[in-house]
Scaffold this active site. Structure first.
Site: not given
Length: 722
Positions: A133, A39, A17-22
């Site tokens: 969040d 992460k 997985g992942g998001g905008g920062m990591a």
């Protein structure tokens, strides 16, 4: 990163997985021998002190918590430019994926999930940590059903679905609270508002606020009312809807005051006395946020009057002062009141314009134009996109592509010239070239090993086929044939690999040996490729309620059970009835429905030998006939004879072991149908016209009075019934 050994301890296995920062990877902790989640801060932020500070804040926030519903933090570290957090690995899926797959959820399941999130938030709030969040993407559901909240304190990079202020990401636009939208300080009640939206989404499969842009969604949190859950899904209990309505109040003072309070309400919401409670009401239903957008009617000079125009405008704006109230009762000049209201309207509009500009500034994200990435190397494409603050969606699609050298981009998900927001993602496809493939020898390897070797050689998984066949000479699970043959050269993009795997020797169904004679059973065992057990020659003789010489038990395999060839079988052969058994012949007279007309008779009996045993085949009679039923009785097993006539149940006759032993069995009596002799016209009584050979030692006789007798015998005595 795949295969990299981070910090000399964590071997990166795959991205999860992942998001905008990591980005998040599944890894193996080589020291403790367990799976962990790692992460890693994205490379474009490794020199940004603000992002590094936020990244560390997440580790510090989550590490301060120890709760079964919070993802545990194990380690944090830095290796050169790689900043990473090591945390608990949860085998399962996040709540967002679960909602897409199964929503709308049953109320019981949604409440169970929400209570676990509440428990986690209660623990965090007591430790003075506000999540800020809460959304389905940050809630993990393990395979055991345990809910885990993750991403405490993390700030995500700017995307089309997040709101940022002064460089600090405040949360995802669809889930944050009205106070988020206003940019004011958020607290525990803000997390509960977000949880209310998550509960709404679980029960309705939709979000309460949607819009074409983050700005429109943010304004809806501030201004609009959402469609009530029971309107969307009438199956939601009123008590559960009340929880959502309370948690999503725009005024924080009207929400739950703590996560513990909300959890207590969730716990009792499905009780019998609450499921049909009244819809919740609020004391401040007229509450209007000071910054809520309102419709102000236009003021035209020709419609302004001293008293008639001022009053409607005052009611619309609702901002009268005590001085203005007093002025209503005092005579003024005609221009005074219109001037006051026009001024108030202009001031109010100016305030609202300021609010709109302020919110727009919060959510504004610059747009950039995508370049043409085709025919660039992957490194060149990454450099151009990084300069534009555009992310490449991981993992990159890498396939063999004719006409493109290895490492060259041949496709991009969004065409050249497309305008996108900074922080958006784009996927690219990179060529792996068209290498040749030499088929290795896979025989005598396990299928799992052979398959992995082929995948390591870049053979696509979809081009590997497994076929299973029995093989008497190769152990089960090993490959014994392959296509193409070893050493064959093939086009890697076209080759179709077929691996034939042994299932071992073919199993066979065990035959049913029960009721066979000893010789018949031995022949059946031999014909099936089985053999008698070595012990006692495979045959044991014991008394049973089966006739002497018949098999009454087989071991260790039951009939139809699959067995391997050459398996050993033991049979148990009856040596005759036990000493206490009684063999008794029950003479049963049966009459047709109408004398002279045929009736079908079926007899079923139960005794020490078993239940519901068919007595021969169905018989057809035209007159009263007596049937001799041979029974074997035991002290703990009486007999019973059931008679069916013309497929309908006629009667049931119990035969007691002790009555048979004592000669007191009652013989059934039936009415004898009368017939007329056609030769002399006289009427006679006819008892039986049986031609059956019963083949037993019992007999029964009867006359018009319905009397008869039978006999029973055991090992010592012979009994007569009269």
């Amino acid at each position: 990163m795949i295969g990299h050994e981070l910090g000399g301890r964590y071997e990166i296995l795959t991205r999860v997985g992942g998001g905008g920062m990591a980005l998040v990877y599944k890894a193996q902790d080589l020291l403790l021998g367990r799976n962990v989640a790692v992460k890693i801060l994205r490379q474009e932020f490794v020199h940004d002190e603000e992002f590094i500070r936020r990244f560390r804040r997440e580790a510090q926030s989550a590490a301060a918590l120890s709760h079964p519903n919070v993802v545990s933090i194990y380690d944090v570290g830095q290796e050169e430019d790689i900043h990473y957090i090591v945390m608990e690995y949860v085998e399962g899926q996040n709540l967002n994926e679960y909602i897409k797959e199964k929503a709308p959820l049953q109320a019981e399941e949604a409440i169970h999930i929400a209570m676990q999130i509440c428990d986690a938030l209660d623990h965090a709030h007591h430790n003075e940590i506000i999540h800020r969040d809460i959304k389905p993407h940050n809630i993990l559901i393990g395979k055991n059903g345990r809910v885990k909240v993750t991403d405490f304190g993390i700030a995500r990079a700017v995307t089309s679905s997040t709101i940022t202020h002064a460089g600090s990401v405040l949360g995802s636009v669809h889930y944050f609270s009205p106070e988020h939208a206003k940019g004011v300080a958020t607290g525990a009640k803000s997390d509960l508002y977000s949880l209310g939206i998550v509960l709404y989404q679980m029960l309705t499969a939709r979000l309460p606020f949607l819009g074409e842009s983050p700005i429109s969604v943010a304004l809806k949190h501030l201004q609009d009312e959402f469609e009530e859950p029971r309107v969307v899904n009438p199956l939601i209990p009123q008590s559960v809807e009340n929880i959502i309505l309370k948690s999503m109040r725009k005024n924080p003072q009207e929400r739950y005051q703590s996560a513990k309070e909300m959890m207590a309400d969730l716990d009792t919401s499905l009780s019998a006395d609450r499921r049909f409670e009244k819809k919740i009401g609020f004391e401040d239903d007229a509450f209007i946020d000071e910054q809520k957008t309102r419709v102000i009617p236009a003021i035209k000079p020709d419609r302004i009057a001293p008293k008639k125009a001022a009053a409607p405008i005052a009611r619309e704006v609702k901002e009268e002062t005590e001085e203005q109230e007093n002025e209503r009762t005092e005579p003024k000049k005609k221009w005074v009141k219109p001037a006051v209201w026009v001024g108030a309207t202009i001031v109010f509009l100016a305030i609202m314009l300021g609010v709109v500009l302020y919110v727009q500034k919060l959510v504004y994200v610059p747009e950039v134009t995508l370049p043409n990435l085709v025919n660039l190397t992957e490194e060149e494409a990454r450099k151009q996109l990084s300069d534009l603050k555009i992310d490449i969606e991981e993992p990159v699609n890498r396939v063999n592509k004719e006409g493109f050298a290895k490492g060259i981009v041949f496709e991009q998900s969004k065409p050249e010239g497309t305008k996108v927001k900074e922080g958006s993602t784009i996927s690219i496809s990179v060529s792996e070239g068209v290498p040749t493939f030499k088929m290795p020898d896979m025989t005598n390897k396990s299928y799992t090993q052979a398959r992995q070797e082929l995948i390591d050689l870049k053979v696509p998984e979809g081009q590997i086929t497994k076929v299973e066949e029995n093989n008497d000479n190769v152990a089960a699970g090993l490959v014994f044939a392959q296509t193409p043959e070893a050493g064959t050269d093939s086009d890697l993009t076209q080759v179709q690999v077929r691996l034939t795997v042994s299932k071992g020797r073919a199993a066979i169904p065990m035959p049913n040996l029960i009721t066979m004679t000893e010789d018949e059973a031995k022949a059946a065992i031999q014909s099936k490729g089985l053999k008698l057990a070595a012990e006692s020659g495979g045959v044991k003789r014991e008394p049973s309620y089966f006739p002497k010489g018949e098999v009454f038990k087989q071991w260790p395999y039951e009939p139809k059970e699959m067995v391997e060839p050459n398996s050993e079988v033991m049979i148990y052969v009856s040596s005759g009835y036990p000493p206490e058994a009684i063999e008794y012949t029950f003479n049963l007279p049966v009459a047709p429905v109408e004398d002279g007309k045929k009736s079908s008779i079926r007899i079923v009996y139960s005794d020490a030998r078993g239940e519901n045993i068919e007595w021969g085949t169905a018989q057809t009679i035209s007159h009263v006939q007596t049937f001799a039923i041979d029974l074997v009785l035991a002290p703990n097993k009486d007999g019973v004879v059931n008679v069916y006539r013309n497929k309908e149940f006629l009667d049931s006759y119990p035969v007691s072991y002790f009555d048979a032993k004592n000669g007191t069995v009652q013989i059934p009596q039936i009415d004898v149908p009368a017939t007329t002799d056609p030769t002399d016209g006289t009427t006679t009584d006819e008892w039986t016209d049986s031609t059956f050979d019963t083949g037993n030692n019992g007999n029964g006789n009867g006359n018009g009075n319905g009397n008869g007798h039978g006999n029973g015998k055991d090992k010592k005595d012979k009994h007569n019934d009269n």
